[in-house]
Design a protein around this motif. Structure first.
Motif, PDB file in Angstrom:
ATOM      1  N   LEU A   3      34.834  44.121  30.094  1.00 12.86           N
ATOM      2  CA  LEU A   3      35.492  43.700  31.322  1.00 12.86           C
ATOM      3  C   LEU A   3      36.808  42.982  31.038  1.00 12.86           C
ATOM      4  N   LEU A  36      36.352  45.412  41.182  1.00 16.63           N
ATOM      5  CA  LEU A  36      34.931  45.068  41.185  1.00 16.63           C
ATOM      6  C   LEU A  36      34.685  43.744  41.912  1.00 16.63           C
ATOM      7  N   THR A  37      35.594  42.811  41.744  1.00 20.99           N
ATOM      8  CA  THR A  37      35.409  41.509  42.395  1.00 20.99           C
ATOM      9  C   THR A  37      35.453  41.645  43.914  1.00 20.99           C
ATOM     10  N   VAL A  85      39.012  44.896  37.008  1.00 17.67           N
ATOM     11  CA  VAL A  85      38.096  43.831  37.410  1.00 17.67           C
ATOM     12  C   VAL A  85      38.371  43.342  38.832  1.00 17.67           C
ATOM     13  N   MET A 113      25.484  47.231  37.818  1.00 17.36           N
ATOM     14  CA  MET A 113      25.523  45.934  37.143  1.00 17.36           C
ATOM     15  C   MET A 113      24.491  44.972  37.742  1.00 17.36           C
ATOM     16  N   VAL A 116      33.141  51.518  34.415  1.00 16.42           N
ATOM     17  CA  VAL A 116      34.281  50.665  34.755  1.00 16.42           C
ATOM     18  C   VAL A 116      35.587  51.452  34.633  1.00 16.42           C
ATOM     19  N   ALA A 121      33.558  51.992  43.056  1.00 12.37           N
ATOM     20  CA  ALA A 121      33.297  50.565  42.862  1.00 12.37           C
ATOM     21  C   ALA A 121      31.943  50.127  43.388  1.00 12.37           C
ATOM     22  N   LEU A 133      36.762  53.709  37.522  1.00  9.50           N
ATOM     23  CA  LEU A 133      37.442  53.183  38.704  1.00  9.50           C
ATOM     24  C   LEU A 133      38.898  53.623  38.764  1.00  9.50           C
ATOM     25  N   VAL A 144      29.283  50.922  40.817  1.00 12.03           N
ATOM     26  CA  VAL A 144      29.364  50.097  39.610  1.00 12.03           C
ATOM     27  C   VAL A 144      28.765  48.722  39.879  1.00 12.03           C
ATOM     28  N   VAL A 145      29.073  48.166  41.032  1.00 10.80           N
ATOM     29  CA  VAL A 145      28.476  46.870  41.386  1.00 10.80           C
ATOM     30  C   VAL A 145      26.963  46.999  41.465  1.00 10.80           C
ATOM     31  N   GLU A 153      34.791  44.319  45.651  1.00  5.20           N
ATOM     32  CA  GLU A 153      33.611  45.047  46.105  1.00  5.20           C
ATOM     33  C   GLU A 153      32.378  44.158  46.082  1.00  5.20           C
ATOM     34  N   ALA A 154      32.251  43.319  45.069  1.00  2.83           N
ATOM     35  CA  ALA A 154      31.113  42.395  45.010  1.00  2.83           C
ATOM     36  C   ALA A 154      31.166  41.402  46.165  1.00  2.83           C
TER      37      ALA A 154
END
Length: 952
Positions: free
Chosen positions: A838, A849-850, A846, A815, A798, A808, A801, A811-812, A852-853
């Motif tokens: 996080l 990551l959001t 974060v 996880m 994390v 990213a 990043l 990392v996704v 990218e998710a």
């Protein structure tokens, strides 16, 4: 029998007999009582008339006003810091109460931890000192001389005396930061001062109380309170000293005050007494020097001091004393002087007086003036007052007789009950209580009257005092609940006097404060009001208000929070609002603006001094200097000064041996570079030097930071973020990329989070492929011994990043695999650590990551069943489809080149953070693919040039 026995012989004998009967034999008590009479006799015999006072005492003020009209002295010596004398002339432009202040931020000769140093001397109208000041300043030919320690000498004693302490609550009798042992009000109310803003107007300044008088021993005070049937010392003083002395003659007042001062002096703590005696030596030496220099006769002068000092026994006492005393030279500290607003509650809080005591004293003073017909002295032109014509008074003089015996043996005359006054108090209090939410009625007013009379009778009083009235009001109105923020006791204080707040007039303000008020005048707001003023600025419609906006933003930066508060609008790098709204409390918090005036002539000068002081402070870091650069750019717009601060930032960065400040440095330098790139054609020289110096500096410290336990993952990630983010600029300025490669190769961390961070750095440099990193993570997730520490690795990922934003997707992926493959008994124990990790970085990382998710996972529930994770699909297509499926190779020179060298394409895709996906012939047989092939066929030159460039 000597002269003294002739004047006070009878009293001395009576006190000795009483002490011997009380103790059963001659002893210390008899000696103390006899010595008190000797002290009184000695002070009365002095050629220079000594006027003992108690601060905030209406009785002292009344006696002073009467005596000044009788004696008409030509010189008034005042117990006040001698360097504060010039401030007294500015009292004409103020509304009392105010405080004289001496302030020093740059100190020399004292402990640096004490800075800034501040001394205040509050002045109220109900004080003998103010009467003396007004008389001297308003009467032609009268000289006013301050003879006490200078401010510098106050702190010299603090530093030299082992018993002295600057700690709150451990102060000396006349000088202190909190409860001042030795201060007595004229009247008071039980409880602590209110916690509102007016009670802290003096801040943590050392206080100089004029006329200090309070016993320094708990036993006597407890005895007096118990037998006097009162709650606290202020009430006892008002009952047994203040009220009887208000109507007494001058001789009786003077002798009683000297007697009480002698008693407290003899029973005072040794350390406090040493301080008092040292001040007395200084004051008597100054007075003798002035008498010799001016030729004034001692009989034409008056010495105004606290009763404790009036009963002095030092060898320098008296104008005929020849005892030498050497006054110490001041230190090199530069003291600045001014007036700041004060209030009754501020005085009570600073000197430990009972809540409401100063307000009640002020009300008692006004009532005594109306009842006694005494014409007080007031300064002409003083804000908030009108001049009162003084009445003629008969000349005084004549021998001093024994008034003590009669005063001590005769009970005070009982005062008649003033029913009209008590009834008016009760009615007004009920009206005030109803406005504050109490369900009070006429019946409650009647109950307060009757209860006040009842309490006074139970306590042996002929008429209720303000303290009896307070107790009765609390009993009859407050009962068991307080509906608002003010209780009934506070309402009584407001009714009987209120918390009067002073104000410094425009002419008495320092130049900076006047300049600020002048520059803010176009706002059309009355900044002298004590209420918060709202100012609205439409900078587009009225460009002239932009100068006011500049001043307000500088004041917002310099003054404490809440004095100048922006409601709407902001000012940052490259951003200026077109409309602003401000809450201004400059009238309410005038003290801060006055103290700001001690630092310079304009706010620009003060801001530049503070920024320079912060950047060159011993504890300054590179981020501190960069913050100063940012403030200078936004508020001052001084290119020369900005370049100076920037050069200082480069020096500090090169000198740092730790990387604790790396995250803040990275954040600020990114913002500054973006600002310069958007507003100027080229970067300033200091910016280029900062980037090159930072690149070399962080490359050097990177291997150590990876291995040191003291250096956190956040700091290492910020270092890598600087190196990767600034690399292109650094290389263009002459830095060597090999420095970064060597630094990463020499890094061998052991902590899991730092290991993950190192893997990300190697991935960014191309040393590690994404497939290799994926295999390592899959192996850790499948190893039961490593799974408990996997959250630490994930924390490092994390943090990665920051230097590698393209990380990213991986990392996704990691996880998702962890949540999808680990069983509950393994997953659940480390979920709290994951959530904590996080949450610590929610603001910056974060959201990445959001997003990218959101791009990775399907957007609907129906699509989830048929969804295949991209990382699973990429495993099945590691080799080119032309070799594995037998599909025809792409046509054209570029297609042939890619088919011959698929690893180059895979590496390029990994560098951009993408997974290489090879399509089969069937998948490529699409309209889009046909259109791309046709485009390449029509323009073969571009493809051939690219091929030549790659294969060269």
């Amino acid at each position: 029998m000597d002269a003294r026995d002739g004047r006070f012989g009878a009293l001395r004998g009576q006190l000795r007999d009483a002490a011997e009967r009380f103790a059963g034999a001659p002893g210390a008590a008899a000696d103390i009582l006899a010595g008190m009479v000797d002290d009184v006799d000695r002070a009365l015999a002095e050629e220079l008339e000594i006027f003992p006072v108690c601060h905030h005492s209406p009785a002292s003020a009344l006696a002073m006003a009467r005596r000044l009209r009788e004696k008409r002295p030509k010189v008034v010596y005042l117990e006040l810091c001698e360097d504060m004398r010039p401030l007294l002339d500015e009292l004409r432009n103020c509304r009392l109460p105010v405080a004289l202040q001496a302030f020093a931020s740059d100190i020399q000769g004292f402990d640096e931890e004490w800075a800034p140093l501040s001394v205040v001397a509050p002045i109220t109208e109900a004080s003998a000192e103010y009467q003396a000041i007004a008389y001297a300043l308003e009467t032609p030919g009268v000289e006013l001389v301050a003879v006490d320690w200078s401010t510098d000498h106050v702190f010299q004693w603090e530093q030299s005396d082992p018993a002295a302490s600057r700690k709150t609550g451990q102060n000396a009798p006349d000088v202190g930061t909190a409860p001042a042992a030795g201060s007595v009000p004229a009247a008071g109310a039980e409880g602590e001062p209110d916690g509102d803003e007016d009670s802290v107007l003096h801040g943590d300044a050392v206080g100089i109380e004029l006329g200090d008088l309070r016993p320094g021993f708990a036993e006597l005070e407890e005895h007096l309170l118990h037998h006097g049937r009162v709650r606290h010392w202020s009430e006892w003083w008002d009952q047994y000293v203040e009220q009887p002395l208000s109507g007494a003659g001058y001789d009786a007042y003077r002798q009683v005050m000297l007697l009480v001062g002698s008693l407290f002096r003899r029973l005072r703590d040794t350390g406090d007494l040493r301080r008092s005696e040292e001040r007395e030596r200084h004051m008597w030496t100054r007075m003798r020097q002035h008498l010799a220099a001016s030729g004034t006769e001692p009989g034409d002068a008056l010495y105004v001091c606290g009763a404790l000092h009036a009963a002095s026994r030092v060898e320098q006492f008296g104008v005929r004393s020849a005892a030498p005393y050497e006054i110490a030279e001041p230190t090199g500290t530069r003291w600045l002087h001014g007036l700041i607003p004060s209030s009754h509650s501020a005085i009570e809080a600073q000197f430990g007086l009972a809540r409401g005591s100063v307000s009640i004293a002020a009300a008692t003073w006004e009532k005594a003036l109306k009842r006694g017909g005494v014409a007080p002295f007031r300064l002409t032109g003083r804000k908030g007052t009108a001049r009162r014509t003084p009445k003629a008074a008969p000349a005084g003089g004549g021998p001093v007789e024994d008034r003590l015996s009669g005063f001590l043996t005769t009970p005070p005359e009982p005062g008649a009950l003033d029913e009209a006054e008590l009834l008016a108090w009760s009615v007004d209090l009920v009206r005030l209580a109803r406005r504050n939410g109490y369900l009070a009625s006429t019946a409650d007013a009647i109950a307060v009257v009757e209860t006040s009379v009842l309490l006074a009778g139970m306590r042996g009083r002929s008429r209720p005092t303000p303290y009896d009235f307070q107790d009765a009001a609390v009993t009859c109105i407050e009962k068991d609940a307080v509906p608002g923020r003010r209780d009934v006791r506070r309402l009584c204080e407001i009714l009987l006097g209120g918390d009067r707040v002073g104000q410094v007039g425009y002419a008495a303000l320092p130049p900076l404060a006047q300049n600020v008020l002048d520059r803010l005048e176009p706002l059309g707001v009355d900044l002298s009001k004590r209420t918060v003023q709202r100012a609205l600025l439409d900078l587009r419609a009225e460009p002239r208000l932009r100068a006011c906006s500049d001043v307000l933003w500088m004041l917002h930066r310099l003054l404490p929070a809440g004095v100048v508060r922006p409601i709407m609008g902001s000012r940052t790098l490259g951003e200026q609002s077109v409309q602003e709204s401000w809450d201004l409390a400059l009238g309410r918090d005038q003290r801060w603006l006055v103290e700001l005036g001690y630092e310079g002539v304009t706010v620009e000068q003060v801001l530049e001094q503070r920024l320079r002081k912060a950047a060159w402070a011993p504890s300054a870091t590179a981020s501190t200097a960069l913050a100063a650069v940012e403030d200078a750019l936004v508020l001052l717009r001084n290119r020369r000064f900005v370049d100076e601060l920037g050069a200082r930032a480069v020096e500090l960065l090169a000198a740092e041996r730790t990387v604790d400040d790396a995250p803040e440095v990275l954040r600020r330098v990114r913002r500054l570079l973006a600002h310069y790139r958007a507003t100027e054609p080229a970067l300033p020289a200091w910016c280029e030097r900062f980037v090159t110096e930072g690149y070399a500096h962080y490359c050097t410290l990177l291997p150590t930071a990876f291995t040191e336990e003291e250096t956190g993952v956040r700091q290492v990630a910020a270092m890598l973020g600087f190196l990767f983010g600034m690399e292109s600029l650094a290389l263009s300025l002459g830095c060597d990329h090999a420095q970064l490669e060597i630094a990463v190769a020499q890094s061998h961390p052991e902590a899991p989070a730092k290991v993950a961070l190192l893997w990300a750095a190697r991935l960014q440099l191309g040393v590690l492929t994404r497939a290799e990193l994926r295999e390592r993570c899959d192996a850790m997730l499948g190893n039961p011994l490593v799974v408990p520490s996997f959250p630490h690795y994930l924390s490092g990922f994390v943090q990665a990043l920051e230097p590698v934003p393209t990380f990213a997707p991986f990392v996704v992926e990691v996880m998702s695999k962890a949540f999808g493959s680990l069983p509950d008994h393994v997953l659940l124990p480390w979920l709290p650590r994951l959530v904590t990790t996080l949450r610590d970085h929610a603001a910056e990382l974060v959201p990445v990551l959001t997003r990218e998710a959101g791009r990775t996972f399907p957007g609907s529930l129906a699509a989830l069943d048929a969804w295949t994770p991209p990382w699973d699909a990429s495993h099945d297509r590691k080799t080119p489809p032309a070799a594995s499926t037998g599909a025809a190779a792409p046509s054209g020179p570029v297609g042939k080149l890619l088919a011959a060298h698929p690893s180059a394409c895979d590496a390029l895709a990994a560098l951009f953070g993408l997974d290489p996906v090879w399509r089969t012939a069937e998948e490529t047989d699409t309209p889009a693919h046909a259109e791309a092939a046709a485009l390449l066929d029509r323009h073969p030159a571009a493809a051939e040039a690219l091929t030549a460039l790659i294969t060269a």
